[in-house]
Write an enzyme that holds these catalytic residues in place. Structure first.
Site, PDB file in Angstrom:
ATOM      1  N   ASN A 120      -4.400  -6.288   0.039  1.00  0.00           N
ATOM      2  CA  ASN A 120      -3.184  -5.606   0.489  1.00  0.00           C
ATOM      3  C   ASN A 120      -3.048  -4.214  -0.116  1.00  0.00           C
ATOM      4  OD1 ASN A 120      -0.512  -5.372   1.699  1.00  0.00           O
ATOM      5  ND2 ASN A 120       0.302  -5.748  -0.347  1.00  0.00           N
TER       6      ASN A 120
ATOM      7  N   HIS B  61       3.106  -6.304   4.396  1.00  0.00           N
ATOM      8  CA  HIS B  61       3.621  -5.782   5.663  1.00  0.00           C
ATOM      9  C   HIS B  61       2.606  -6.021   6.782  1.00  0.00           C
ATOM     10  CE1 HIS B  61       6.451  -3.549   3.134  1.00  0.00           C
ATOM     11  NE2 HIS B  61       7.108  -3.195   4.219  1.00  0.00           N
TER      12      HIS B  61
END
Length: 322
Positions: free
Chosen positions: A174, A142
């Site tokens: 991440n 994201h």
């Protein structure tokens, strides 16, 4: 880090020269010796009728009758953020969001009901697809976190468009350091009335074994279409309640897309905003003079609190289990 980045970005233009040369030879090779003769549309003559100068003016209007090739930056404004998509890399140029304590305290969205989906706002041939990530070894990372858009289920669902994703290293980045960084950004809302965050990928040069600068990055998918960024940036623009928007507190960071130790200082990734502009081609804070920008890291401690993040995750999991 910032001084090395500034030096390296100046070398990027070298690639443009080789690109022109390649295009020339590719064109000649494709056409053989039949390179088009650009016949002049009109010629100037002197009083004796001798040709002085031949002029060829390209007719752009006629060319565009065949269609306008672009480039196109697909802009999408969602409930919680906006994204501007790069069709060439199948990643966003950047995303932008604004968070507040009030918006973060609204907990009407649940990621259990959200699914990763292609962005139908983008022509099908330029979309990132679910299959591009399958088996690639990279996370669908994201750019605008789902946790920033909990104020409605629809807003949270929109963060799962693949136009809000980039391939990111999972373990150590991440799922760890990048997640801590996102959490740190959210915690800024306890001090500032609003926090605006620009996030996006970068493709930065590095020296090869011959000491030459070059840009290298992986591409995933079948066919390979989705570029794997070498780095990611965040530019944070924070405003205190009641203060003018003409003098925000600003910080910019550039992080490598690779595992980062939990205890590595966030401040080591801080760079001038100009570094991000030069690397991304974006003009950031163009309406805010440099003299009006306050240094965010002079007002708050630019340091991640991994322990608090881990404890908050455990507490959320505990609450969900009740």
């Amino acid at each position: 880090m910032s001084s090395n980045l500034i030096k390296s970005f100046g070398l990027i233009a070298i690639g443009a020269i080789s690109g022109v040369t390649f295009t020339h030879f590719y064109y000649k090779g494709y056409q053989g010796s039949d390179v088009p003769d650009l016949t002049p549309r009109y010629t100037k003559f002197d009083s004796a009728g001798r040709a002085l100068e031949s002029i060829y003016d390209f007719n752009a209007t006629k060319f565009f009758q065949y269609g306008i090739p672009g480039p196109v930056a697909d802009q999408r404004v969602n409930h919680g953020y906006m994204s501007v998509f790069d069709r060439r890399t199948r990643n966003p140029f950047y995303t932008a969001e604004t968070i507040t304590q009030e918006s973060l305290n609204q907990r009407k969205g649940n990621r259990r009901y959200s699914e990763f989906v292609p962005d139908d706002n983008i022509p099908e041939m330029f979309q990132a697809k679910l299959g591009d990530y399958r088996g690639s070894g990279y996370d669908r990372g994201h750019q605008v976190p789902a946790a920033d858009c909990k104020f409605s289920q629809e807003a949270m669902n929109e963060t799962f468009y693949l136009s809000n994703m980039c391939p990111q290293v999972g373990d150590g980045f991440n799922r760890n350091y990048w997640a801590y960084f996102e959490d740190w950004c959210r915690r800024l809302t306890s001090k500032y009335g609003s926090v605006t965050i620009m996030t996006g990928p970068l493709y930065l040069p590095k020296k090869n074994e011959r000491g030459q600068w070059e840009v290298q990055y992986r591409v995933i998918g079948n066919p390979p279409n989705v570029a794997v960024p070498t780095h990611f940036f965040k530019v944070i623009i924070a405003e205190k309640s009641g203060e003018p928007t003409s003098s925000p507190s600003v910080a910019a960071f550039v992080l490598p897309n690779k595992p980062i130790a939990d205890n590595f200082p966030l401040k080591n990734f801080a760079v001038p905003v100009e570094v991000v502009e030069r690397a991304s081609g974006l003009e950031i804070l163009s309406n805010v003079p440099k003299g009006n920008r306050k240094q965010l890291c002079s007002e708050v401690v630019c340091q991640l609190n991994v322990k608090e993040f881990v404890e908050s995750v455990k507490q959320k999991q505990k609450n969900q289990g009740k």
